[in-house]
Design a protein around this motif. Structure first.
Motif, PDB file in Angstrom:
ATOM      1  N   ASN A 156       0.856  -1.190   0.000  1.00  0.00           N
ATOM      2  CA  ASN A 156       0.000   0.000   0.000  1.00  0.00           C
ATOM      3  C   ASN A 156       0.891   1.239   0.000  1.00  0.00           C
ATOM      4  O   ASN A 156       2.009   1.211   0.502  1.00  0.00           O
ATOM      5  CB  ASN A 156      -1.011   0.000   1.152  1.00  0.00           C
ATOM      6  CG  ASN A 156      -0.465  -0.565   2.430  1.00  0.00           C
ATOM      7  OD1 ASN A 156       0.307   0.099   3.106  1.00  0.00           O
ATOM      8  ND2 ASN A 156      -0.827  -1.805   2.765  1.00  0.00           N
ATOM      9  N   GLU A 186      -4.074  -1.155   6.050  1.00  0.00           N
ATOM     10  CA  GLU A 186      -2.922  -0.706   6.843  1.00  0.00           C
ATOM     11  C   GLU A 186      -2.779   0.818   6.844  1.00  0.00           C
ATOM     12  O   GLU A 186      -1.707   1.354   7.149  1.00  0.00           O
ATOM     13  CB  GLU A 186      -1.663  -1.426   6.335  1.00  0.00           C
ATOM     14  CG  GLU A 186      -1.784  -2.924   6.630  1.00  0.00           C
ATOM     15  CD  GLU A 186      -0.802  -3.812   5.906  1.00  0.00           C
ATOM     16  OE1 GLU A 186      -0.045  -3.340   5.050  1.00  0.00           O
ATOM     17  OE2 GLU A 186      -0.830  -5.028   6.202  1.00  0.00           O
ATOM     18  N   HIS A 204       4.757   0.974   1.300  1.00  0.00           N
ATOM     19  CA  HIS A 204       4.820  -0.329   1.978  1.00  0.00           C
ATOM     20  C   HIS A 204       4.784  -1.435   0.926  1.00  0.00           C
ATOM     21  O   HIS A 204       3.849  -1.486   0.121  1.00  0.00           O
ATOM     22  CB  HIS A 204       3.619  -0.458   2.924  1.00  0.00           C
ATOM     23  CG  HIS A 204       3.390  -1.833   3.466  1.00  0.00           C
ATOM     24  ND1 HIS A 204       4.202  -2.397   4.433  1.00  0.00           N
ATOM     25  CD2 HIS A 204       2.449  -2.768   3.177  1.00  0.00           C
ATOM     26  CE1 HIS A 204       3.751  -3.604   4.722  1.00  0.00           C
ATOM     27  NE2 HIS A 204       2.697  -3.859   3.968  1.00  0.00           N
ATOM     28  N   HIS A 229       5.769  -5.804   0.121  1.00  0.00           N
ATOM     29  CA  HIS A 229       6.182  -7.125   0.559  1.00  0.00           C
ATOM     30  C   HIS A 229       7.108  -7.668  -0.528  1.00  0.00           C
ATOM     31  O   HIS A 229       6.662  -7.828  -1.671  1.00  0.00           O
ATOM     32  CB  HIS A 229       4.999  -8.086   0.628  1.00  0.00           C
ATOM     33  CG  HIS A 229       3.877  -7.690   1.526  1.00  0.00           C
ATOM     34  ND1 HIS A 229       2.936  -8.615   1.942  1.00  0.00           N
ATOM     35  CD2 HIS A 229       3.505  -6.507   2.081  1.00  0.00           C
ATOM     36  CE1 HIS A 229       2.037  -8.005   2.709  1.00  0.00           C
ATOM     37  NE2 HIS A 229       2.354  -6.725   2.812  1.00  0.00           N
ATOM     38  N   HIS A 241       6.430  -9.947   6.891  1.00  0.00           N
ATOM     39  CA  HIS A 241       5.330  -9.174   6.318  1.00  0.00           C
ATOM     40  C   HIS A 241       5.856  -8.229   5.235  1.00  0.00           C
ATOM     41  O   HIS A 241       5.552  -8.429   4.061  1.00  0.00           O
ATOM     42  CB  HIS A 241       4.599  -8.425   7.451  1.00  0.00           C
ATOM     43  CG  HIS A 241       3.491  -7.543   6.999  1.00  0.00           C
ATOM     44  ND1 HIS A 241       2.482  -7.104   7.828  1.00  0.00           N
ATOM     45  CD2 HIS A 241       3.237  -6.964   5.794  1.00  0.00           C
ATOM     46  CE1 HIS A 241       1.636  -6.340   7.155  1.00  0.00           C
ATOM     47  NE2 HIS A 241       2.077  -6.235   5.918  1.00  0.00           N
TER      48      HIS A 241
HETATM   49 ZN   LIG Z   1       1.291  -5.365   4.080  1.00  0.00          ZN
END
Ligand SMILES: [Zn+2]
Ligand SMILES: CSCCC(=O)C(=O)COP(=O)(O)O
Length: 203
Positions: free
Chosen positions: A30, A77, A95, A97, A168
């Motif tokens: 995000n 989030e 953000h 991953h 994460h």
């Molecule tokens: Zn995440």
């Protein structure tokens, strides 16, 4: 073009570039960008962030509540982005991953941080000394998002920074979209470099 539209375009550019790196597997990730002191744009929850649509971002208030007139739901989030804009003068928070940031977070999760030293790319953080170091805190991956945001917020004080969330992903923020993306790329470079070195050295 108003400020919101300008920032929308900035965030769409970053999203496109991170998508080209394949940093949004399985709808993860995000992004957000500050519009003014009272609002920021954040990615819609659960969407394939590789796709570009007119509903990619929503305007939310400083607490992360959606402002009327936008389709979809803000990122699950969003509260982490709220921490960034509430505690600093940062303008953008990213953000993602990746396999590399997840591996590093697990390798060093018990230590609570990971430090990299003596790598040229550390200059991307504006640190020009020889043998410079950069340290990234690692927090547990609490399922409860307010609790995760509270823990994350303990490491948010400067206008630029990064926190790894164990198994994460990473959240990186900077004064604007250019800086946040530069720092994210530099951290991911360090993670990949470190993992490859460990493998080649057999450690
Ligand atoms: Zn995440
Ligand atoms: C499928 S990844 C699980 C949720 C997550 O960690 C993430 O980054 C994406 O959540 P969002 O609500 O922003 O789509």
């Amino acid at each position: 073009m108003n400020t919101m539209q300008l920032r929308w375009n900035d965030l769409a550019d970053v999203k496109r570039e991170l998508a080209a790196r394949d940093w949004f597997p399985g709808t993860s990730g995000n992004l957000s960008i500050k519009v003014d002191d009272a609002s920021f744009l954040v990615t819609a929850s659960g969407k394939d962030k590789r796709k570009e649509t007119k509903e990619d971002f929503l305007l939310v208030d400083s607490q992360g509540a959606a402002i009327e007139g936008f389709a979809g739901k803000p990122s699950a989030e969003t509260l982490l982005h709220v921490e960034v804009y509430g505690k600093t003068d940062a303008g953008c928070s990213l953000h993602v991953h990746t396999i590399d940031n997840n591996v590093i977070s697990e390798l060093y999760g018990d230590k609570g941080e990971v430090t990299f030293t003596g790598q040229e790319i550390i200059k991307a953080f504006g640190i020009w000394e020889e043998h410079a170091s950069v340290t990234v805190p690692i927090i547990p991956n609490y399922a409860n998002i307010p609790k995760l945001a509270e823990e994350f917020g303990k490491y948010v004080s400067a206008d630029a920074g990064a926190v790894l969330i164990r198994n994460h992903g990473i959240t990186v923020w900077g004064r604007d979209a250019f800086e946040a993306k530069k720092f994210l790329e530099a951290y991911e470079f360090l993670f990949s470099w470190h993992i490859k070195l460990l493998i080649l050295k057999g450690r």
